[in-house]
Design a protein around this motif. Structure first.
Motif, PDB file in Angstrom:
ATOM      1  N   THR A   4       3.246 -20.168  -7.785  1.00 34.39           N
ATOM      2  CA  THR A   4       4.290 -19.161  -7.963  1.00 34.39           C
ATOM      3  C   THR A   4       3.646 -17.786  -7.981  1.00 34.39           C
ATOM      4  N   VAL A   5       4.101 -16.936  -7.071  1.00 32.02           N
ATOM      5  CA  VAL A   5       3.534 -15.594  -6.904  1.00 32.02           C
ATOM      6  C   VAL A   5       4.579 -14.558  -7.287  1.00 32.02           C
ATOM      7  N   MET A   6       4.181 -13.583  -8.106  1.00 31.50           N
ATOM      8  CA  MET A   6       5.039 -12.428  -8.369  1.00 31.50           C
ATOM      9  C   MET A   6       4.559 -11.277  -7.499  1.00 31.50           C
ATOM     10  N   LEU A   7       5.447 -10.784  -6.658  1.00 32.59           N
ATOM     11  CA  LEU A   7       5.151  -9.663  -5.773  1.00 32.59           C
ATOM     12  C   LEU A   7       5.972  -8.472  -6.240  1.00 32.59           C
ATOM     13  N   THR A   8       5.320  -7.394  -6.640  1.00 35.42           N
ATOM     14  CA  THR A   8       6.046  -6.253  -7.187  1.00 35.42           C
ATOM     15  C   THR A   8       6.458  -5.280  -6.088  1.00 35.42           C
ATOM     16  N   CYS A   9       7.405  -4.418  -6.419  1.00 32.75           N
ATOM     17  CA  CYS A   9       7.819  -3.319  -5.544  1.00 32.75           C
ATOM     18  C   CYS A   9       8.261  -3.830  -4.166  1.00 32.75           C
ATOM     19  N   VAL A  10       9.279  -4.708  -4.175  1.00 33.32           N
ATOM     20  CA  VAL A  10       9.708  -5.341  -2.929  1.00 33.32           C
ATOM     21  C   VAL A  10      10.815  -4.546  -2.220  1.00 33.32           C
ATOM     22  N   GLY A  11      10.940  -3.261  -2.539  1.00 34.62           N
ATOM     23  CA  GLY A  11      11.976  -2.450  -1.909  1.00 34.62           C
ATOM     24  C   GLY A  11      11.553  -1.762  -0.635  1.00 34.62           C
ATOM     25  N   GLY A  12      10.283  -1.921  -0.216  1.00 33.00           N
ATOM     26  CA  GLY A  12       9.810  -1.270   1.001  1.00 33.00           C
ATOM     27  C   GLY A  12      10.511  -1.791   2.235  1.00 33.00           C
ATOM     28  N   GLU A  13      10.604  -0.953   3.267  1.00 32.43           N
ATOM     29  CA  GLU A  13      11.373  -1.336   4.447  1.00 32.43           C
ATOM     30  C   GLU A  13      10.748  -2.479   5.235  1.00 32.43           C
ATOM     31  N   LEU A  14       9.444  -2.728   5.071  1.00 39.66           N
ATOM     32  CA  LEU A  14       8.804  -3.847   5.751  1.00 39.66           C
ATOM     33  C   LEU A  14       8.671  -5.080   4.850  1.00 39.66           C
ATOM     34  N   ALA A  15       9.156  -4.967   3.613  1.00 37.57           N
ATOM     35  CA  ALA A  15       9.059  -6.090   2.675  1.00 37.57           C
ATOM     36  C   ALA A  15       9.754  -7.356   3.179  1.00 37.57           C
ATOM     37  N   ASN A 246       5.014   3.122   8.875  1.00 39.14           N
ATOM     38  CA  ASN A 246       5.920   1.996   9.060  1.00 39.14           C
ATOM     39  C   ASN A 246       6.557   1.952  10.446  1.00 39.14           C
ATOM     40  N   LEU A 247       6.131   2.825  11.349  1.00 34.58           N
ATOM     41  CA  LEU A 247       6.655   2.795  12.718  1.00 34.58           C
ATOM     42  C   LEU A 247       5.808   1.937  13.649  1.00 34.58           C
ATOM     43  N   GLY A 248       4.838   1.243  13.088  1.00 32.59           N
ATOM     44  CA  GLY A 248       4.065   0.302  13.897  1.00 32.59           C
ATOM     45  C   GLY A 248       2.608   0.690  14.058  1.00 32.59           C
ATOM     46  N   HIS A 249       1.802  -0.300  14.437  1.00 27.35           N
ATOM     47  CA  HIS A 249       0.361  -0.121  14.616  1.00 27.35           C
ATOM     48  C   HIS A 249      -0.132  -0.965  15.783  1.00 27.35           C
ATOM     49  N   THR A 250      -1.313  -0.590  16.267  1.00 25.97           N
ATOM     50  CA  THR A 250      -2.067  -1.431  17.190  1.00 25.97           C
ATOM     51  C   THR A 250      -3.347  -1.862  16.487  1.00 25.97           C
ATOM     52  N   ILE A 251      -3.604  -3.178  16.458  1.00 28.71           N
ATOM     53  CA  ILE A 251      -4.826  -3.690  15.857  1.00 28.71           C
ATOM     54  C   ILE A 251      -5.995  -3.337  16.782  1.00 28.71           C
ATOM     55  N   ILE A 252      -7.036  -2.744  16.220  1.00 29.94           N
ATOM     56  CA  ILE A 252      -8.174  -2.273  17.007  1.00 29.94           C
ATOM     57  C   ILE A 252      -9.462  -2.899  16.465  1.00 29.94           C
ATOM     58  N   LYS A 253     -10.171  -3.613  17.312  1.00 28.70           N
ATOM     59  CA  LYS A 253     -11.460  -4.190  16.900  1.00 28.70           C
ATOM     60  C   LYS A 253     -12.549  -3.146  17.109  1.00 28.70           C
TER      61      LYS A 253
END
Length: 344
Positions: A4-15, A246-253
């Motif tokens: 059981t995991v408690m995750l705080t502050c779940v109001g973010g738009e990507l939550a 929060n508008l997106g990302h590109t993963i870069i190695k």
């Protein structure tokens, strides 16, 4: 294994996306207890249970979180806001005495990470490149240092030593006349005359502040997954919009950014998951803007790209081996608005 995991502050738009991935696509059998100060937080609809809690800086916060954790038989708390991470870390024994694990490092380290001047000083002490910067404590010194640095560099940034998301940041530049507000009015751009005449007085309650050189885009977020100072995963993400993560990302190695992230983990002896913001100076050196004392609000980007960071946190908490994966180099993840049928 059930956990059981408690995750705080779940109001973010990507939550919602993060919670969907954790509950439905985890390699663990997870029950999620979400918390937020807002009873209408969007993430509540994607948790197994939801609790309204005070702000992390409220004196009653720890008692409320403790009671909810015991009532729900929580095994692991993952704080996702600065204030909550600090409060929970300071009260570590309160939770550990109940057998509850905390996905945050010790409070003395968090005290450094939440203060940009202390962070930059620590980085410089250990030979990690930092932008040109000075800490300023008075209005008169601020006026003089801004003028001196502006004369030398052409552009200057003023920001509170404690702050996040561009709040309270002033950018003094020749590229505009007067004043303009950016990023939901969090960041103010102005010419130097406007700053010295009209804006500097508004900082009288913000001291100490940092005055620093203006760095150049793009902006990168580094997800730093670590255990006892050893790096486990470092995920560099380039923002599509430098000002709005929060508008997106590109993963870069990018090996230089990965090496920087590994150095930060080692320097601060980090465990669990953190977020670091990076830009480059005009000479091409990567510079740490800040290291957040908790995971990124946009960590769902890395998870959607195939890096199971919340699953990894759970594995760390139960001393389970974390699977090796190939970094999804060049993968771009963007958000979009969707609909969810709560009756199903």
């Amino acid at each position: 294994m059930n956990i059981t995991v408690m995750l705080t502050c779940v109001g973010g738009e990507l939550a919602p996306q993060m919670l969907i991935d954790l509950r439905l696509h985890s390699r663990h059998d997870v029950k999620v207890i979400g918390t937020d100060v807002n009873k209408l937080a969007i993430g509540r609809n994607f948790c197994d249970e939801f609790e309204v809690v005070p702000n992390g800086s409220d004196s009653s916060y720890i008692e409320v979180i403790k009671e909810a954790s015991i009532r729900h038989n929580v095994d692991l708390i993952i704080p996702t806001s600065d204030e909550e991470a600090i409060a929970i870390s300071l009260a570590r024994k309160v939770f550990e005495n109940e057998g509850i694990k905390l996905a945050c490092t010790d409070s003395s380290t968090l005290e450094i990470l939440t203060d940009k001047a202390k962070t930059y000083s620590k980085l410089k002490e250990y030979g990690i490149h930092t932008p040109i910067w000075l800490q300023v404590d008075t209005i008169d010194d601020l006026k003089q240092i801004v003028q001196d640095m502006y004369r030398e560099l052409g552009e200057v940034v003023v920001k509170p030593v404690q702050g996040r998301g561009g709040r309270g940041v002033h950018i003094i530049t020749k590229s505009i006349t007067g004043m303009k507000q950016h990023i939901d009015k969090r960041e103010i751009h102005s010419d130097i005359e406007t700053f010295l005449r009209d804006l500097v007085k508004g900082l009288s309650d913000s001291f100490p502040v940092v005055v620093m050189e203006r760095l150049v885009e793009p902006v990168f977020d580094l997800d730093l997954l670590a255990w006892k100072g050893d790096p486990i995963r470092v995920i560099p993400r380039r923002r599509i919009d430098p000002a709005v993560p929060n508008l997106g990302h590109t993963i870069i190695k990018d090996e230089n950014l990965i090496e920087l992230g590994e150095s930060l983990i080692n320097l601060f002896q980090l465990s669990w998951l953190y977020d670091c913001d990076v830009m480059y100076d005009k000479k091409g050196n990567p510079c740490v803007l800040e290291i957040n004392p908790r995971e990124s609000g946009s960590v769902a980007i890395s998870i959607a790209a195939g890096v199971p960071l919340l699953d990894d946190l759970i594995s760390l908490s139960i001393q389970e081996k974390i699977p090796e994966i190939e970094l999804p180099d060049g993968v771009t993840i963007i958000p979009y608005k969707s609909l969810f049928n709560m009756n199903k």
